[in-house]
Design a protein around this motif. Structure first.
Motif, mmCIF file in Angstrom:
data_model
loop_
_atom_site.group_PDB
_atom_site.id
_atom_site.type_symbol
_atom_site.label_atom_id
_atom_site.label_comp_id
_atom_site.label_asym_id
_atom_site.label_seq_id
_atom_site.Cartn_x
_atom_site.Cartn_y
_atom_site.Cartn_z
ATOM 1 N N VAL A 91 5.278 -2.384 -6.787
ATOM 2 C CA VAL A 91 4.754 -1.905 -8.075
ATOM 3 C C VAL A 91 5.779 -2.171 -9.179
ATOM 4 C CG1 VAL A 91 4.118 0.186 -9.352
ATOM 5 C CG2 VAL A 91 3.123 -0.245 -7.078
ATOM 6 N N ASN A 92 7.042 -1.956 -8.870
ATOM 7 C CA ASN A 92 8.115 -2.273 -9.835
ATOM 8 C C ASN A 92 8.098 -3.735 -10.230
ATOM 9 O OD1 ASN A 92 9.336 0.117 -10.378
ATOM 10 N ND2 ASN A 92 10.930 -0.078 -8.798
ATOM 11 N N ALA A 93 7.703 -4.612 -9.288
ATOM 12 C CA ALA A 93 7.674 -6.055 -9.551
ATOM 13 C C ALA A 93 6.372 -6.479 -10.219
ATOM 14 C CB ALA A 93 7.869 -6.822 -8.247
ATOM 15 N N GLY A 94 5.484 -5.500 -10.507
ATOM 16 C CA GLY A 94 4.267 -5.832 -11.257
ATOM 17 C C GLY A 94 2.993 -5.817 -10.434
ATOM 18 N N CYS A 95 3.090 -5.538 -9.131
ATOM 19 C CA CYS A 95 1.876 -5.462 -8.303
ATOM 20 C C CYS A 95 1.180 -4.116 -8.533
ATOM 21 C CB CYS A 95 2.225 -5.606 -6.818
ATOM 22 S SG CYS A 95 2.949 -7.204 -6.397
ATOM 23 N N ARG A 96 -0.152 -4.113 -8.323
ATOM 24 C CA ARG A 96 -0.915 -2.870 -8.415
ATOM 25 C C ARG A 96 -1.351 -2.449 -7.021
ATOM 26 N NH1 ARG A 96 -5.698 -3.583 -10.805
ATOM 27 N NH2 ARG A 96 -5.430 -5.848 -10.924
ATOM 28 N N ALA A 97 -1.134 -1.172 -6.682
ATOM 29 C CA ALA A 97 -1.526 -0.656 -5.372
ATOM 30 C C ALA A 97 -3.011 -0.325 -5.371
ATOM 31 C CB ALA A 97 -0.704 0.579 -5.034
ATOM 32 N N VAL A 98 -3.719 -0.687 -4.287
ATOM 33 C CA VAL A 98 -5.120 -0.294 -4.117
ATOM 34 C C VAL A 98 -5.175 1.175 -3.713
ATOM 35 C CG1 VAL A 98 -7.200 -0.625 -2.725
ATOM 36 C CG2 VAL A 98 -5.860 -2.616 -3.449
ATOM 37 N N ASP A 99 -4.294 1.549 -2.795
ATOM 38 C CA ASP A 99 -4.269 2.915 -2.275
ATOM 39 C C ASP A 99 -3.188 3.705 -3.010
ATOM 40 O OD1 ASP A 99 -6.125 2.447 0.083
ATOM 41 O OD2 ASP A 99 -4.571 0.948 0.475
ATOM 42 N N ALA A 100 -3.576 4.880 -3.525
ATOM 43 C CA ALA A 100 -2.606 5.722 -4.221
ATOM 44 C C ALA A 100 -1.498 6.137 -3.266
ATOM 45 C CB ALA A 100 -3.301 6.958 -4.791
ATOM 46 N N ALA A 101 -1.844 6.328 -2.005
ATOM 47 C CA ALA A 101 -0.856 6.688 -0.979
ATOM 48 C C ALA A 101 -1.227 5.953 0.303
ATOM 49 C CB ALA A 101 -0.855 8.191 -0.756
ATOM 50 N N PRO A 102 -0.261 5.703 1.182
ATOM 51 C CA PRO A 102 -0.567 5.063 2.457
ATOM 52 C C PRO A 102 -1.572 5.900 3.245
ATOM 53 C CG PRO A 102 1.801 5.210 2.110
ATOM 54 C CD PRO A 102 1.172 6.015 1.028
ATOM 55 N N ARG A 103 -2.375 5.228 4.072
ATOM 56 C CA ARG A 103 -3.390 5.931 4.868
ATOM 57 C C ARG A 103 -3.357 5.405 6.301
ATOM 58 N NH1 ARG A 103 -7.621 2.247 5.005
ATOM 59 N NH2 ARG A 103 -7.634 0.699 3.349
ATOM 60 N N PRO A 104 -3.905 6.189 7.238
ATOM 61 C CA PRO A 104 -3.883 5.750 8.633
ATOM 62 C C PRO A 104 -4.709 4.481 8.821
ATOM 63 C CG PRO A 104 -4.480 8.089 8.454
ATOM 64 C CD PRO A 104 -4.529 7.506 7.070
ATOM 65 N N GLY A 105 -4.174 3.518 9.565
ATOM 66 C CA GLY A 105 -4.895 2.294 9.887
ATOM 67 C C GLY A 105 -5.037 2.165 11.396
ATOM 68 N N ALA A 106 -5.415 0.982 11.872
ATOM 69 C CA ALA A 106 -5.558 0.751 13.308
ATOM 70 C C ALA A 106 -4.195 0.862 13.986
ATOM 71 C CB ALA A 106 -6.165 -0.637 13.554
ATOM 72 N N ARG A 107 -4.213 1.048 15.308
ATOM 73 C CA ARG A 107 -2.997 1.059 16.135
ATOM 74 C C ARG A 107 -2.057 2.209 15.807
ATOM 75 N NH1 ARG A 107 -1.287 -5.356 15.799
ATOM 76 N NH2 ARG A 107 -2.254 -5.946 17.734
ATOM 77 N N GLY A 108 -2.558 3.271 15.124
ATOM 78 C CA GLY A 108 -1.704 4.392 14.774
ATOM 79 C C GLY A 108 -0.713 4.096 13.666
ATOM 80 N N HIS A 109 -0.979 3.016 12.896
ATOM 81 C CA HIS A 109 -0.063 2.626 11.828
ATOM 82 C C HIS A 109 -0.455 3.263 10.499
ATOM 83 C CE1 HIS A 109 1.026 -1.341 14.113
ATOM 84 N NE2 HIS A 109 1.518 -0.269 14.675
ATOM 85 N N LEU A 110 0.512 3.283 9.581
ATOM 86 C CA LEU A 110 0.225 3.622 8.182
ATOM 87 C C LEU A 110 0.038 2.316 7.425
ATOM 88 C CD1 LEU A 110 2.648 6.412 6.905
ATOM 89 C CD2 LEU A 110 0.154 6.509 7.098
ATOM 90 N N ILE A 111 -0.973 2.272 6.549
ATOM 91 C CA ILE A 111 -1.246 1.024 5.832
ATOM 92 C C ILE A 111 -1.484 1.306 4.339
ATOM 93 C CG2 ILE A 111 -2.246 -0.078 7.875
ATOM 94 C CD1 ILE A 111 -5.030 0.363 6.619
ATOM 95 N N ALA A 112 -1.285 0.259 3.541
ATOM 96 C CA ALA A 112 -1.597 0.325 2.106
ATOM 97 C C ALA A 112 -1.800 -1.107 1.613
ATOM 98 C CB ALA A 112 -0.470 0.990 1.326
ATOM 99 N N PHE A 113 -2.683 -1.271 0.657
ATOM 100 C CA PHE A 113 -3.007 -2.608 0.142
ATOM 101 C C PHE A 113 -2.568 -2.758 -1.322
ATOM 102 C CE2 PHE A 113 -5.836 -2.339 3.759
ATOM 103 C CZ PHE A 113 -5.913 -3.636 4.227
#
Lengths: 132, 132
Positions: A91-113
């Motif tokens: 975000v500091n480099a200018g990207c915009r996050a889709v998810d306000a916060a990380p969320r649970p994804g497959a395989r028990g991982h945390l994910i964010a786009f």
């Protein structure tokens, strides 16, 4: 930060799994159904990095993608040690996050786009192993 | 067969290299210009697999792709020990080869592509290290 997987939108995991097995000798080793996210997933190891097949399970971003683009390359996922820090730096480099916060994804991982329009046209996912 | 690199079509290698460095801490380590193929290339290692940035150098498939799709994910490249055998097996499985025979690519490799329409919507490249 290293590449974790490449997401591929497909109409049928079964048909695509057959193609990758016959044409490339690559096999599905894991399958997940997350109907809440409107998607079924299958992972094909390809030498340290996985191919993640995404098949729609009802309405959702994958069915929308297929309707407008057809099947094909969908996203790049980077494995990160600290997903909150990875998002903050992007975000500091200018990207915009889709998810306000990380969320649970497959395989028990945390994910964010990250929004593709803010990342050179590529939908980027961060993946952190395990839940905090 | 393992994933060798992921091709990403970009308007500017320099701009995209800056984005990947600032947002993800990933750096370009190699650059090539192959004007005969209408493309400039840059490689960004991302943990065993590279990201290959493709910038048009005049008319060619990359400028055509950018004109119709905009920047974004372009192809998957698999490293194979025997590219002629890899092509034959993919064709046997129903894929169509773009190149009648393998041709020299970047890094002194032999390369060949499969038509995306015959491979689940994904442009697939085979890469064999070194020239025979």
């Amino acid at each position: 930060m290293r590449l974790d997987h490449v997401g591929i939108a497909v109409h049928s995991i079964d048909e695509t799994a057959r193609l990758y097995a016959e044409a490339f000798g690559l096999r599905v080793t894991e399958r997940y159904a997350t109907p809440s996210a409107g998607v079924r997933l299958a992972f094909i190891p390809a030498g340290g990095v996985d191919l993640e097949l995404l098949e729609p399970a009802g309405d959702g971003p994958v069915s929308t993608f297929l309707a407008s683009h057809g099947p094909g390359l969908h996203h790049l996922a980077f494995r990160v040690p600290d997903i909150h820090r990875a998002i903050a730096e992007a975000v500091n480099a200018g990207c915009r996050a889709v998810d306000a916060a990380p969320r649970p994804g497959a395989r028990g991982h945390l994910i964010a786009f990250l929004h593709p329009a803010s990342a050179g046209g590529v939908l980027i996912e961060f993946v952190q192993a395990g839940h905090p």
